[in-house]
Design a protein around this motif. Structure first.
Motif, PDB file in Angstrom:
ATOM      1  N   ARG A   8       0.089   5.380   1.055  1.00  0.00           N
ATOM      2  CA  ARG A   8      -0.893   6.330   1.550  1.00  0.00           C
ATOM      3  C   ARG A   8      -1.090   7.430   0.515  1.00  0.00           C
ATOM      4  O   ARG A   8      -0.128   7.860  -0.144  1.00  0.00           O
ATOM      5  N   GLU A   9      -2.315   7.914   0.404  1.00  0.00           N
ATOM      6  CA  GLU A   9      -2.596   8.997  -0.533  1.00  0.00           C
ATOM      7  C   GLU A   9      -1.671  10.177  -0.268  1.00  0.00           C
ATOM      8  O   GLU A   9      -1.144  10.777  -1.208  1.00  0.00           O
ATOM      9  N   SER A  10      -1.442  10.491   0.985  1.00  0.00           N
ATOM     10  CA  SER A  10      -0.597  11.632   1.333  1.00  0.00           C
ATOM     11  C   SER A  10       0.866  11.425   0.937  1.00  0.00           C
ATOM     12  O   SER A  10       1.623  12.386   0.835  1.00  0.00           O
ATOM     13  N   GLU A  13       0.827  -1.200   0.000  1.00  0.00           N
ATOM     14  CA  GLU A  13       0.000   0.000   0.000  1.00  0.00           C
ATOM     15  C   GLU A  13       0.862   1.251   0.000  1.00  0.00           C
ATOM     16  O   GLU A  13       1.997   1.235   0.465  1.00  0.00           O
ATOM     17  N   ALA A  61      -4.105   3.819  -0.389  1.00  0.00           N
ATOM     18  CA  ALA A  61      -4.929   3.950   0.814  1.00  0.00           C
ATOM     19  C   ALA A  61      -5.424   5.392   0.822  1.00  0.00           C
ATOM     20  O   ALA A  61      -4.723   6.310   1.272  1.00  0.00           O
ATOM     21  N   SER A  74      -5.685   8.906   3.571  1.00  0.00           N
ATOM     22  CA  SER A  74      -4.658   8.846   4.627  1.00  0.00           C
ATOM     23  C   SER A  74      -3.361   9.442   4.151  1.00  0.00           C
ATOM     24  O   SER A  74      -3.132   9.664   3.025  1.00  0.00           O
TER      25      SER A  74
END
Length: 172
Positions: free
Chosen positions: A84-86, A82, A169, A172
């Motif tokens: 994180r989008e951030s 994964e 993800a 987040s």
């Protein structure tokens, strides 16, 4: 007389080979049923049926306001690593915002079917996945970065032109 017995045997062998090669799925190995995230099976929509995130009850469906749709937590259906989008590059976060808004996209190839020929993402019907360019600063063409979105709302990021993917993800 022997030639007449060979034809049915040959046809049987070809059918068995076809099933082995295509795993009992539809033409060219495309699934004829969709596996839902809950593990169930839903029928493939017929010709002319609406498809895509809006028709599939996307978790990004609007709430009736003009505000940009907010992502909901997604379960990783792939088992892939994964991201994180951030942690995506700024261009990746902008591309996600465009996908949520339904465009407009900078490249004519965006929002087109992604064939999943590499078979890294979970196997789904042809047309289930769509691809979007994540611009790369300094590149004179589309570069190697993409986001691939599934009809179920899941999204994947690749920065090496489909060699590897990471589940995004969101939120987040």
């Amino acid at each position: 007389m022997r030639n007449r017995n060979v034809l049915p045997l040959l046809l049987t062998v070809l059918v068995v080979l076809g099933l082995l090669l295509f795993g009992g799925t539809g033409i060219l190995g495309q699934l004829t049923d969709r596996t839902t995230p809950e593990g169930g099976v839903s029928a493939t929509p017929g010709p002319g049926a609406a498809t895509g995130p809006a028709a599939q009850g996307s978790p990004f469906a609007g709430s009736g306001t003009d505000a940009a749709p907010q992502p909901q937590a997604q379960v990783n259906p792939s088992g892939l690593p994964e991201v994180r989008e951030s942690a995506l590059p700024p261009e990746g976060r902008r591309t996600l915002a465009l996908i949520r808004a339904g465009g407009p996209y900078s490249y004519r190839q965006d929002d087109q079917t992604f064939g999943n020929f590499e078979r890294i993402l979970p196997r789904r019907d042809r047309g289930y996945y769509r691809e979007y360019t994540v611009p790369t600063p300094g590149e004179s063409d589309r570069g190697a970065r993409r986001i691939v979105a599934g009809d179920g709302g899941e999204k994947y990021y690749t920065d090496d032109h489909y060699e590897t993917f990471r589940f995004i993800a969101e939120g987040s």
